[in-house]
Enzyme design. Sequence first.
Site, PDB file in Angstrom:
ATOM      1  N   LYS A 215      34.899  41.574  43.845  1.00  0.00           N
ATOM      2  CA  LYS A 215      35.468  41.681  42.503  1.00  0.00           C
ATOM      3  C   LYS A 215      36.660  42.629  42.568  1.00  0.00           C
ATOM      4  O   LYS A 215      36.532  43.799  42.921  1.00  0.00           O
ATOM      5  CB  LYS A 215      34.445  42.200  41.504  1.00  0.00           C
ATOM      6  CG  LYS A 215      35.008  42.307  40.076  1.00  0.00           C
ATOM      7  CD  LYS A 215      33.943  42.777  39.108  1.00  0.00           C
ATOM      8  CE  LYS A 215      34.493  42.878  37.690  1.00  0.00           C
ATOM      9  NZ  LYS A 215      33.478  43.340  36.720  1.00  0.00           N
ATOM     10  N   ARG A 225      38.012  41.904  28.065  1.00  0.00           N
ATOM     11  CA  ARG A 225      37.784  43.234  27.488  1.00  0.00           C
ATOM     12  C   ARG A 225      38.052  43.235  25.988  1.00  0.00           C
ATOM     13  O   ARG A 225      37.440  43.998  25.234  1.00  0.00           O
ATOM     14  CB  ARG A 225      38.647  44.263  28.218  1.00  0.00           C
ATOM     15  CG  ARG A 225      38.195  44.440  29.675  1.00  0.00           C
ATOM     16  CD  ARG A 225      39.166  45.246  30.500  1.00  0.00           C
ATOM     17  NE  ARG A 225      38.705  45.316  31.889  1.00  0.00           N
ATOM     18  CZ  ARG A 225      39.434  45.774  32.892  1.00  0.00           C
ATOM     19  NH1 ARG A 225      40.662  46.225  32.666  1.00  0.00           N
ATOM     20  NH2 ARG A 225      38.943  45.789  34.120  1.00  0.00           N
ATOM     21  N   LYS A 237      40.046  50.815  36.964  1.00  0.00           N
ATOM     22  CA  LYS A 237      38.814  50.626  37.740  1.00  0.00           C
ATOM     23  C   LYS A 237      39.087  50.524  39.243  1.00  0.00           C
ATOM     24  O   LYS A 237      38.251  50.014  39.999  1.00  0.00           O
ATOM     25  CB  LYS A 237      38.071  49.386  37.232  1.00  0.00           C
ATOM     26  CG  LYS A 237      37.697  49.483  35.758  1.00  0.00           C
ATOM     27  CD  LYS A 237      36.764  48.362  35.317  1.00  0.00           C
ATOM     28  CE  LYS A 237      36.359  48.543  33.855  1.00  0.00           C
ATOM     29  NZ  LYS A 237      35.351  47.552  33.415  1.00  0.00           N
ATOM     30  N   GLU A 253      32.442  43.401  51.990  1.00  0.00           N
ATOM     31  CA  GLU A 253      31.623  43.511  50.773  1.00  0.00           C
ATOM     32  C   GLU A 253      30.573  42.397  50.724  1.00  0.00           C
ATOM     33  O   GLU A 253      29.417  42.629  50.361  1.00  0.00           O
ATOM     34  CB  GLU A 253      32.524  43.434  49.534  1.00  0.00           C
ATOM     35  CG  GLU A 253      33.379  44.672  49.294  1.00  0.00           C
ATOM     36  CD  GLU A 253      32.585  45.795  48.633  1.00  0.00           C
ATOM     37  OE1 GLU A 253      31.352  45.680  48.497  1.00  0.00           O
ATOM     38  OE2 GLU A 253      33.216  46.794  48.234  1.00  0.00           O
ATOM     39  N   LYS A 268      35.850  37.167  42.210  1.00  0.00           N
ATOM     40  CA  LYS A 268      36.423  37.279  40.868  1.00  0.00           C
ATOM     41  C   LYS A 268      37.692  38.127  40.945  1.00  0.00           C
ATOM     42  O   LYS A 268      37.645  39.216  41.509  1.00  0.00           O
ATOM     43  CB  LYS A 268      35.402  37.942  39.928  1.00  0.00           C
ATOM     44  CG  LYS A 268      35.887  38.073  38.486  1.00  0.00           C
ATOM     45  CD  LYS A 268      34.853  38.791  37.616  1.00  0.00           C
ATOM     46  CE  LYS A 268      35.342  38.902  36.181  1.00  0.00           C
ATOM     47  NZ  LYS A 268      34.419  39.646  35.312  1.00  0.00           N
ATOM     48  N   SER A 294      39.082  35.240  32.181  1.00  0.00           N
ATOM     49  CA  SER A 294      39.668  35.131  30.847  1.00  0.00           C
ATOM     50  C   SER A 294      41.184  35.026  30.870  1.00  0.00           C
ATOM     51  O   SER A 294      41.768  34.268  30.082  1.00  0.00           O
ATOM     52  CB  SER A 294      39.237  36.323  30.001  1.00  0.00           C
ATOM     53  OG  SER A 294      39.648  37.548  30.601  1.00  0.00           O
ATOM     54  N   TYR A 333      35.166  29.401  31.117  1.00  0.00           N
ATOM     55  CA  TYR A 333      35.106  29.228  29.667  1.00  0.00           C
ATOM     56  C   TYR A 333      35.453  27.794  29.270  1.00  0.00           C
ATOM     57  O   TYR A 333      35.228  27.396  28.125  1.00  0.00           O
ATOM     58  CB  TYR A 333      36.048  30.223  28.990  1.00  0.00           C
ATOM     59  CG  TYR A 333      35.764  31.644  29.380  1.00  0.00           C
ATOM     60  CD1 TYR A 333      34.699  32.339  28.818  1.00  0.00           C
ATOM     61  CD2 TYR A 333      36.518  32.291  30.364  1.00  0.00           C
ATOM     62  CE1 TYR A 333      34.402  33.638  29.198  1.00  0.00           C
ATOM     63  CE2 TYR A 333      36.234  33.586  30.758  1.00  0.00           C
ATOM     64  CZ  TYR A 333      35.178  34.250  30.177  1.00  0.00           C
ATOM     65  OH  TYR A 333      34.876  35.541  30.569  1.00  0.00           O
TER      66      TYR A 333
END
Length: 344
Positions: A215, A225, A237, A253, A268, A294, A333
């Site tokens: 991610k 968000r 982040k 990872e 992602k 998104s 979505y």
Amino acid sequence: MLTQSPNPKSENDPKAKATGSLLYRPRRLRRTGALRRMVRETNLTANDLIYPLFVMEGEGQREEVPSMPDCFRFSLDLLLQEVKAARELGIGAIALFPLISPSQKDNAGTESYNPDGLIPRSVRAIKQAVPNILVITDVALDPYSSEGHDGIVKDGIILNDETVAVLVKQALTHAEAGADFVAPSDMMDGRIGAIRNALDAEGWINVGILAYSAKYASAYYGPFRDALDSAPKFGDKKTYQMDAANAKEALKEVELDIAEGADIVMVKPALAYLDIICRIKERTNLPVAAYNVSGEYAMIKAAAEQGWIDEGKVILETLTSIKRAGADLILTYFAKDVAARLQA
């Protein structure tokens, strides 16, 4: 009256005369729609789709996300209708994300493991109303954090191990409610192993882990968000999510998450990281998921509203490209829209 005779050299005529000495003509396999479908290498189906859904408190409420046209936050009663509609279209799984009241947020994310909280109540209701759909729950603190970060904050630093302890409580609460998969999206080190050990110790051996393994600290998350009012209150982040420039790190990872007990690994975002999806697919036999996030959704919607693209065709081409890169599962979505188009 003069009539035009058929042109024997038409490229659509199976008896067209060759104008050269080509032994192999790839276009032979592209000549008709039926032929193209028969030799198609990548086939997108409703079975590939996971539908992310936003749930909020209230009753009879459906609010459109301003930056995500045709995407809504649902109160639980209307969420159940949306889940039923998705299942009728052949979608086999949903992923739940909560909109939490600011009054319920704190730095420790304590609401995240409230057994009577919004997500546990939603899971129980969905499993009762639509028992044959898989329910995946997000495990992270950002929707519950007064600081908008995925972990507990102290002196401007996001604490790893203290956060993992809370994530374990959250995952156990979701398992108890009936979640089929928990999906840690926080990127704290060691959280997959801690959650797997805790689930097994409590008897939840059949609850799976869909790990957000690669991610990235991406600019594509803005509309999400907006949907959950979960933007960081300070900084970004980048101290715990991945650098967009790194590829080898993604493999590391993934290897760590697999070693710790992940059942599915995820990349992602998807579109700017198709190369990462491909590399990971080549390195593991586990199912690989990708999140069509998104920002990717919003860009297609915005261009379509301007009349610059054919929305339906671009959606299908986009999701097909994600699957072609190696994704077995796609969170999107567009799931309902795509499933309906595939049925047509």
